[in-house]
Scaffold this motif. Structure first.
Motif, PDB file in Angstrom:
ATOM      1  N   VAL A 155      -5.006   5.269   2.795  1.00  0.00           N
ATOM      2  CA  VAL A 155      -3.997   5.834   1.967  1.00  0.00           C
ATOM      3  C   VAL A 155      -3.116   6.630   2.852  1.00  0.00           C
ATOM      4  N   GLY A 156      -3.501   7.214   3.859  1.00  0.00           N
ATOM      5  CA  GLY A 156      -2.773   7.886   4.912  1.00  0.00           C
ATOM      6  C   GLY A 156      -2.489   9.174   4.477  1.00  0.00           C
ATOM      7  N   ARG A 157      -1.413   9.681   4.860  1.00  0.00           N
ATOM      8  CA  ARG A 157      -0.996  11.264   4.448  1.00  0.00           C
ATOM      9  C   ARG A 157       0.585  11.195   4.247  1.00  0.00           C
ATOM     10  N   PHE A 237       1.794  -2.440 -12.212  1.00  0.00           N
ATOM     11  CA  PHE A 237       1.820  -1.780 -10.801  1.00  0.00           C
ATOM     12  C   PHE A 237       3.315  -2.069 -10.011  1.00  0.00           C
ATOM     13  N   ALA A 238       3.846  -1.062  -9.487  1.00  0.00           N
ATOM     14  CA  ALA A 238       4.941  -1.273  -8.726  1.00  0.00           C
ATOM     15  C   ALA A 238       4.761  -0.615  -7.580  1.00  0.00           C
ATOM     16  N   THR A 239       5.109  -1.066  -6.292  1.00  0.00           N
ATOM     17  CA  THR A 239       4.934  -0.270  -4.903  1.00  0.00           C
ATOM     18  C   THR A 239       6.003   1.116  -4.989  1.00  0.00           C
ATOM     19  N   ARG A 263       7.287   7.882  -0.471  1.00  0.00           N
ATOM     20  CA  ARG A 263       6.855   6.722   0.201  1.00  0.00           C
ATOM     21  C   ARG A 263       6.142   5.660  -0.644  1.00  0.00           C
ATOM     22  N   ASP A 264       6.389   4.675  -0.291  1.00  0.00           N
ATOM     23  CA  ASP A 264       5.920   3.212  -1.033  1.00  0.00           C
ATOM     24  C   ASP A 264       4.359   3.349  -1.057  1.00  0.00           C
ATOM     25  N   ALA A 265       3.762   2.413  -2.142  1.00  0.00           N
ATOM     26  CA  ALA A 265       2.430   2.312  -2.041  1.00  0.00           C
ATOM     27  C   ALA A 265       2.195   0.767  -2.035  1.00  0.00           C
ATOM     28  N   THR A 266       1.614   0.384  -1.030  1.00  0.00           N
ATOM     29  CA  THR A 266       1.254  -0.963  -0.931  1.00  0.00           C
ATOM     30  C   THR A 266       0.077  -1.402  -1.874  1.00  0.00           C
ATOM     31  N   GLU A 318       1.005   2.753 -12.329  1.00  0.00           N
ATOM     32  CA  GLU A 318       2.118   2.048 -13.497  1.00  0.00           C
ATOM     33  C   GLU A 318       3.455   2.307 -13.017  1.00  0.00           C
ATOM     34  N   LYS A 319       4.478   1.270 -13.092  1.00  0.00           N
ATOM     35  CA  LYS A 319       5.900   1.415 -12.866  1.00  0.00           C
ATOM     36  C   LYS A 319       6.215   2.195 -11.696  1.00  0.00           C
ATOM     37  N   GLY A 320       5.203   2.442 -10.761  1.00  0.00           N
ATOM     38  CA  GLY A 320       5.238   3.059  -9.394  1.00  0.00           C
ATOM     39  C   GLY A 320       5.148   4.427  -9.428  1.00  0.00           C
ATOM     40  N   LYS A 321       4.571   4.967 -10.770  1.00  0.00           N
ATOM     41  CA  LYS A 321       4.352   6.293 -10.704  1.00  0.00           C
ATOM     42  C   LYS A 321       2.970   6.898 -10.557  1.00  0.00           C
TER      43      LYS A 321
END
Length: 374
Positions: A155-157, A237-239, A263-266, A318-321
């Motif tokens: 997940v990084g920082r 799910f959304a990035t 930042r986006d989430a892959t 959910e919805k990128g949140k």
């Protein structure tokens, strides 16, 4: 009470998160399938739950307001029980950090530092000040929780708020000094010494875990119990922030508040973060179980009522949140809610009607046979 815990538990339909102590509580008491919080943010929700008043009536809409500043006439749940002759004990996060109703506790009150100046004049200690507001390992130990190594889905920082937007794995030494663990220790010690100190006086104990609030933190054993390859992403799910078509902009905050900030989430990163969140729930379950076991070992099961809930839920992509604040989506508003009252008619059953955690206050008053406050 837990912080940021959505009902992603085995008894609510997610077999990945066994949480055996909560499962036992749900089986022995009443588990409400459709429990909802008053407000998807810590201080407003806790203030409403602990006063039995809607957020519109407490006037608390943010995390830096004490309900007593706006409405000094309101009597919180622990203060009400104190006035009825109960010994009240506080351990962990109950009111929001820095805004405790310090005068409501016989044991464990925490001086207010963000609001409500009266407590600063009282002889009330700042409990576990080194533990930090998120319940990390106490400062000055020379150790910090470690982030996971570079594995698939790491997940990084985030550079914007690494204290929140990260994953921490505790070694055994750190887990033993963790803030939630220390709070459970205090609750257990109180129970073990209660009879000698207070005799037959009734007690009201409030134990609160900070986890699974960000940053997700747990021992490696909790991570190992959640197979990464079994985690499924939400259907929506959304990035990154993705507003459903036709919905107004205000339905989603423009920026995440806790995780994946800026930042986006892959998909792989999201699964690793969900694993960490679930692992944090398992740590919370372990500490809750220690407190309940202490009660049972002292022969107090048939004399005590146990209530478990969370201040609000949480969105996990959910919805990128990746937070709870600023929206009223189901995942942020729905919470686990269980009540185990000895010999209650509904024990062992599940409630399917919509209920709200704000009703905990009058429910406990009624179950204890006390006069209902005005």
């Amino acid at each position: 009470m837990s912080d940021d815990m959505r009902p992603d538990l085995s008894m609510y339909g997610n077999p990945l998160v066994a949480a055996p102590n909560l499962a036992k509580l749900a089986k022995s008491g009443v588990m409400f399938q459709r429990g909802y919080c008053p407000f998807p943010l810590c201080c407003p929700s806790r203030s409403a739950m602990l006063t039995g008043r809607q957020v519109a009536n407490t006037g608390v809409y943010g995390n830096r307001t004490w309900f007593g500043d706006k409405h000094p006439d309101l009597v919180s749940l622990p203060k009400y029980f104190m006035r009825q002759g109960y010994v009240t004990m506080h351990a962990g996060k109950i009111f929001h950090g820095g805004i405790d109703d310090a005068e409501a506790w016989t044991v464990g009150g925490i001086r207010r530092t963000l609001a409500g100046g009266d407590a600063a004049e009282m002889d009330i200690p700042i409990v576990a000040a080194g533990a930090g507001v998120f319940g990390q390992v106490a400062a000055g130990t020379g150790e910090a929780p470690t982030a996971p190594g570079p594995v698939e889905g790491d997940v990084g920082r985030a550079t914007s708020n690494p204290g929140s937007d990260s994953v921490n794995i505790l070694n055994d030494s750190q887990a033993g000094r963790f803030g939630d663990t220390n709070a459970a220790n205090r609750a257990v010690e109180f129970l073990q010494n209660y009879k000698g100190q207070y005799g037959d006086q009734p007690f009201f104990i409030a134990y609160g875990t900070v986890k699974p609030h960000s940053p997700p933190t747990a021992p490696q054993s909790c991570f190992d119990a959640i197979p990464l390859d079994k985690i499924q992403l939400p259907v929506d799910f959304a990035t990154h922030r993705t507003l459903p078509e036709g919905f107004p902009e205000g339905c989603l905050r423009p920026r995440n508040a806790d995780l994946f900030i800026g930042r986006d989430a892959t998909p792989d990163q999201a699964k690793a973060m969900i694993q960490a969140y679930y692992a944090s729930i398992l740590l919370a379950d372990q500490n809750l179980g220690r407190v309940i076991d202490a009660r049972d070992n002292l022969g107090l099961r048939e004399k005590t009522i146990v209530v478990f809930s969370a201040d609000h839920g949480y969105q996990l992509g959910e919805k990128g949140k990746w937070s709870k604040a600023g929206s009223l989506w189901e995942e942020g508003a729905r919470v686990p809610l269980m009540i185990d009252a000895p010999k209650a008619k509904g024990n062992g059953q599940g409630g399917t009607r919509i209920v709200e955690s704000m009703s905990i206050y009058p429910t406990l008053v009624e179950l204890c046979g006390l006069p209902m406050p005005a």
